[in-house]
Design a protein around this motif. Structure first.
Motif, short mmCIF file in Angstrom:
data_model
loop_
_atom_site.label_atom_id
_atom_site.label_comp_id
_atom_site.label_asym_id
_atom_site.label_seq_id
_atom_site.Cartn_x
_atom_site.Cartn_y
_atom_site.Cartn_z
N SER A 29 0.79 -1.18 0.04
CA SER A 29 -0.02 0.01 -0.01
C SER A 29 0.76 1.06 -0.12
O SER A 29 0.34 2.19 -0.48
N ILE A 30 2.17 1.12 0.54
CA ILE A 30 3.02 2.25 0.79
C ILE A 30 3.49 2.44 -0.68
O ILE A 30 3.60 3.74 -1.30
N VAL A 31 3.88 1.56 -1.48
CA VAL A 31 4.15 1.69 -2.83
C VAL A 31 3.38 2.09 -3.65
O VAL A 31 3.38 3.00 -4.71
N ALA A 32 1.93 1.74 -3.52
CA ALA A 32 0.99 2.07 -4.31
C ALA A 32 0.25 3.60 -4.17
O ALA A 32 0.11 4.37 -5.08
N GLU A 33 0.27 4.05 -2.66
CA GLU A 33 -0.30 5.13 -2.46
C GLU A 33 0.24 5.94 -1.31
O GLU A 33 -0.09 7.20 -1.07
N GLY A 34 1.39 5.58 -0.90
CA GLY A 34 2.06 6.34 0.15
C GLY A 34 1.61 6.24 1.40
O GLY A 34 0.71 5.56 1.50
N TRP A 35 2.13 6.67 2.35
CA TRP A 35 1.66 6.57 3.91
C TRP A 35 1.11 7.58 4.55
O TRP A 35 1.45 8.61 4.84
N TYR A 38 1.93 11.27 3.56
CA TYR A 38 3.48 11.46 3.35
C TYR A 38 3.90 11.12 2.19
O TYR A 38 3.06 10.96 1.13
N PRO A 39 5.06 11.42 1.67
CA PRO A 39 5.66 11.19 0.33
C PRO A 39 5.21 9.94 -0.19
O PRO A 39 4.96 8.89 0.36
N VAL A 40 5.05 10.06 -1.59
CA VAL A 40 4.55 8.96 -2.43
C VAL A 40 5.73 8.54 -3.20
O VAL A 40 6.89 9.06 -3.29
N LEU A 41 5.62 7.30 -3.75
CA LEU A 41 6.60 6.45 -4.58
C LEU A 41 7.13 7.45 -5.58
O LEU A 41 6.35 8.19 -6.26
N PRO A 46 10.62 3.46 -0.31
CA PRO A 46 10.21 2.64 0.66
C PRO A 46 11.10 1.68 1.37
O PRO A 46 12.29 1.65 0.75
N GLY A 47 10.71 0.58 2.10
CA GLY A 47 11.36 -0.40 2.74
C GLY A 47 11.74 -0.15 4.25
O GLY A 47 12.70 0.89 4.23
N HIS A 48 11.53 -0.94 4.98
CA HIS A 48 11.58 -0.65 6.34
C HIS A 48 12.47 -1.91 7.52
O HIS A 48 12.61 -1.47 8.34
N GLU A 49 12.36 -2.96 6.90
CA GLU A 49 12.85 -4.01 7.53
C GLU A 49 14.09 -4.75 6.95
O GLU A 49 14.09 -5.50 5.90
N PHE A 107 8.48 5.05 5.48
CA PHE A 107 7.34 5.37 5.62
C PHE A 107 7.26 6.80 5.21
O PHE A 107 6.44 7.38 4.33
N ALA A 108 7.98 7.79 6.07
CA ALA A 108 8.03 9.17 5.91
C ALA A 108 9.07 9.62 5.42
O ALA A 108 9.27 10.77 4.91
N THR A 109 10.16 8.84 5.71
CA THR A 109 11.51 9.07 4.94
C THR A 109 12.20 7.98 4.12
O THR A 109 11.72 6.63 4.40
N SER A 110 13.24 8.15 3.26
CA SER A 110 13.67 6.97 2.47
C SER A 110 14.04 5.66 3.45
O SER A 110 14.84 6.22 4.25
#
Length: 336
Positions: A29-35, A38-41, A46-49, A107-110
């Protein structure tokens, strides 16, 4: 997949060469529409793990040096609001305000779907040599599960714990309940292949909700009393409501799912049964760091959850494999 400049470091930051990053359920969903505004793709990564190796440090970073293997914690609070000062940095009151020092990688930062990521030293945890980079990507989820147990009062040795939903967080919750001393762990779900993984991770009893009524079965297993704790991980309204009826009087319920639809709960039962209800916001209170020694010595073993790996150039295939659950996909790891 595009070419972008290597990120620049600010004060307190390091440059991490990313080795592995796991797809989380929130990523599509972050890839599709952002968080959530906050900034969109295209405006951020994205990517946090993710895990990697420190290749450069800012002048004021003395805790780490080039060559250190690290796991990255997604949240860095601003460090100055009341919540951060009390240690509750995952609910920072300055969320999204980069100018105030807040960071939420992916999510909100790269974040980590890249060759390099600039990460604050507060979010980096050294990985011992006996945790490989791929398994290290599971630490964010493990930290979230541990924070959920901390918020609800931990697992009392010998307790009966019900975990609803054998997704990645549900499977981790079931596994860690045993690690923390649960006498009996019951896992419910709709997919027999996922329930089988739960048994591999130490679950005592599995309930396929397509074949049995989970509430009736839990009450039968507990002599009509109910479970000491219910950990709800489906994110589904019906399961969230049903969790109230699986818990015993004076029981505890941890809501760990992400709920996109309204949920109707019997508040009177919460009052009359003296129930305790909490929800964890991510890997708070340094619980990612707590998970590291448990994974290092083998008490936490989440390798069975890693079902697929892809290169960064194949990330779209990886996301499709994850969302469509192809070949029984659970955790899909990207290798930049």
């Amino acid at each position: 997949v595009v070419e972008v400049p290597v990120p620049e470091m600010g004060g307190g930051e390091t440059l991490v060469k990313v080795d592995s990053v796991a797809i989380c359920g929130s990523d599509p969903s972050i890839v599709a529409e952002g968080w959530k505004g906050y900034p969109v793709l295209g405006e951020f990564i994205p990517g946090h793990e993710f895990t990697g190796t420190v290749v450069k440090t800012a002048a004021d970073v003395v805790e780490l040096e080039d060559g250190d293997r690290v796991a990255v914690e997604p949240h860095k609070g601003c460090g100055r609001c009341e919540n951060c000062l009390r240690g509750n940095y995952t609910t920072c009151l300055n969320y999204g305000k980069v100018e105030m020092g807040h960071r939420h990688y992916g999510f909100a930062t790269s974040g980590g779907y890249a060759d390099y990521a600039a990460c604050h030293v507060n979010t980096l945890h050294k990985l011992p040599d006996d945790i490989d980079f791929e398994q290290g990507t599971m630490l964010t989820g493990a930290g979230t599960v541990l924070y959920g147990y901390e918020r609800i009062g931990w697992v009392v040795p010998g307790e009966t714990v019900v975990v609803t939903g054998p997704g990645a967080i549900g499977l981790m919750s079931a596994h860690l309940a045993k690690v923390l001393g649960a006498g009996r762990v019951i896992l419910t779900g709709t997919r027999e292949d996922r329930l089988a993984v739960g048994r591999q991770l130490g679950v005592d009893i599995t309930i396929n909700v397509r074949e049995e009524n989970p509430l009736e079965r839990v009450m039968e297993l507990t002599d009509g009393i109910g479970a000491d704790m219910v950990v709800e991980c489906t994110g589904q309204s019906q399961a969230a409501a049903e969790a109230l009826h699986m818990a015993r009087k004076n029981g505890r319920i941890s809501y760990n799912g992400i709920y996109h639809d309204p949920v109707t709960l019997e508040l009177d039962k919460i009052v009359q049964w003296n129930l305790k209800i909490t929800g964890p916001k991510a890997e708070g209170m340094l619980n990612l760091a707590r998970a590291i020694p448990l994974m290092s010595d083998g008490r936490i073993n989440l390798k069975p959850l890693i079902t697929h790996t892809f290169g960064l150039d194949d990330i779209n295939e990886a996301l499709d494999t994850f969302t469509q659950r192809k070949d029984n996909a659970i955790k899909v790891v990207i290798k930049p």
